[in-house]
Design a protein around this motif. Structure first.
Motif, PDB file in Angstrom:
ATOM      1  N   ALA A   1      -1.474  -5.975   0.176  1.00 18.39           N
ATOM      2  CA  ALA A   1      -0.590  -6.139   0.414  1.00 18.39           C
ATOM      3  C   ALA A   1      -0.005  -5.044   1.467  1.00 18.39           C
ATOM      4  CB  ALA A   1       0.346  -5.079  -1.440  1.00 18.39           C
ATOM      5  N   ILE A   2      -0.232  -3.903   2.296  1.00 17.43           N
ATOM      6  CA  ILE A   2       1.008  -3.540   3.102  1.00 17.43           C
ATOM      7  C   ILE A   2      -0.209  -4.186   3.866  1.00 17.43           C
ATOM      8  CG2 ILE A   2       0.541  -1.842   4.604  1.00 17.43           C
ATOM      9  CD1 ILE A   2       0.037   0.247   1.787  1.00 17.43           C
ATOM     10  N   ARG A   3      -0.938  -4.351   3.994  1.00 12.42           N
ATOM     11  CA  ARG A   3      -1.621  -6.111   5.636  1.00 12.42           C
ATOM     12  C   ARG A   3      -0.826  -7.140   5.794  1.00 12.42           C
ATOM     13  NH1 ARG A   3      -4.502  -9.513   6.419  1.00 12.42           N
ATOM     14  NH2 ARG A   3      -5.661 -10.137   4.041  1.00 12.42           N
TER      15      ARG A   3
ATOM     16  N   ARG B   1       1.928  -7.451   3.966  1.00  8.86           N
ATOM     17  CA  ARG B   1       3.496  -7.147   4.492  1.00  8.86           C
ATOM     18  C   ARG B   1       3.596  -7.108   6.158  1.00  8.86           C
ATOM     19  NH1 ARG B   1       3.982  -3.481   0.935  1.00  8.86           N
ATOM     20  NH2 ARG B   1       4.652  -3.883  -1.193  1.00  8.86           N
ATOM     21  N   ARG B   2       2.797  -6.283   6.585  1.00  6.12           N
ATOM     22  CA  ARG B   2       2.729  -6.193   8.283  1.00  6.12           C
ATOM     23  C   ARG B   2       2.481  -7.111   9.112  1.00  6.12           C
ATOM     24  NH1 ARG B   2      -1.135  -0.963   8.362  1.00  6.12           N
ATOM     25  NH2 ARG B   2       0.103   0.442   8.268  1.00  6.12           N
ATOM     26  N   GLU B   3       1.586  -8.017   8.452  1.00  9.18           N
ATOM     27  CA  GLU B   3       1.655  -9.645   9.227  1.00  9.18           C
ATOM     28  C   GLU B   3       2.494 -10.907   8.849  1.00  9.18           C
ATOM     29  OE1 GLU B   3      -1.653 -13.930   8.174  1.00  9.18           O
ATOM     30  OE2 GLU B   3      -2.190 -11.199   8.006  1.00  9.18           O
ATOM     31  N   LEU B   4       2.966 -10.746   7.882  1.00  6.36           N
ATOM     32  CA  LEU B   4       4.506 -11.239   7.552  1.00  6.36           C
ATOM     33  C   LEU B   4       5.426 -10.598   8.758  1.00  6.36           C
ATOM     34  CD1 LEU B   4       5.739 -13.468   5.469  1.00  6.36           C
ATOM     35  CD2 LEU B   4       6.644 -11.002   3.762  1.00  6.36           C
TER      36      LEU B   4
ATOM     37  N   ARG C   1      -7.310  -0.936  -3.746  1.00  2.91           N
ATOM     38  CA  ARG C   1      -7.749  -2.020  -2.878  1.00  2.91           C
ATOM     39  C   ARG C   1      -6.407  -2.783  -2.452  1.00  2.91           C
ATOM     40  NH1 ARG C   1     -11.358  -4.372  -5.611  1.00  2.91           N
ATOM     41  NH2 ARG C   1     -13.149  -2.051  -4.994  1.00  2.91           N
ATOM     42  N   ARG C   2      -5.665  -3.141  -3.653  1.00  2.00           N
ATOM     43  CA  ARG C   2      -4.336  -4.071  -3.694  1.00  2.00           C
ATOM     44  C   ARG C   2      -3.827  -3.561  -3.276  1.00  2.00           C
ATOM     45  NH1 ARG C   2      -6.507  -4.374  -9.250  1.00  2.00           N
ATOM     46  NH2 ARG C   2      -4.823  -3.200  -9.875  1.00  2.00           N
TER      47      ARG C   2
END
Length: 104
Positions: free
Chosen positions: A72-74, A76-79, A67-68
């Motif tokens: 974190a991937i989500r 990073r994509r948003e950033l 879940r973490r």
């Protein structure tokens, strides 16, 4: 500090070794349906139980770790999307517009 950690490790190792050497008496291990294994050293039984407990404990942490990682991937994509929008002067779309009222 490094020497202190190694000294503590050595102390724990010696304590566990002494404990193991004092618990070598044979015991009978009883399973369900009256199945009995005779003359198993006590330290072997304790080691097997410890390893199984450690494995079950690790298995319990896997869902939270996954879940973490997804979070974190989500993020990073948003950033990356926000940085691209800022550098390209494109309008930033808030996350609520993409997935309104999504649970965490």
């Amino acid at each position: 500090m490094r020497y202190l950690v190694w000294a503590l490790r050595l102390l724990v190792f010696v304590a566990v070794l002494m404990f193991a050497l004092k618990n070598t008496d044979p015991v009978a291990v009883k399973f369900y349906a009256d199945y009995v294994v005779q003359d198993v050293p006590l330290i072997v039984v304790m080691l097997v139980v410890f390893v199984l407990g450690a494995l079950f404990g690790l298995l319990l942490t896997v869902p939270a770790a996954l879940r973490r990682r997804r979070e974190a991937i989500r993020l990073r994509r948003e950033l990356d999307r926000i940085q691209a929008a800022v550098s390209g002067n494109q309008p930033v779309v808030p996350p609520e517009a993409v997935a309104p009222m999504s649970p965490l």
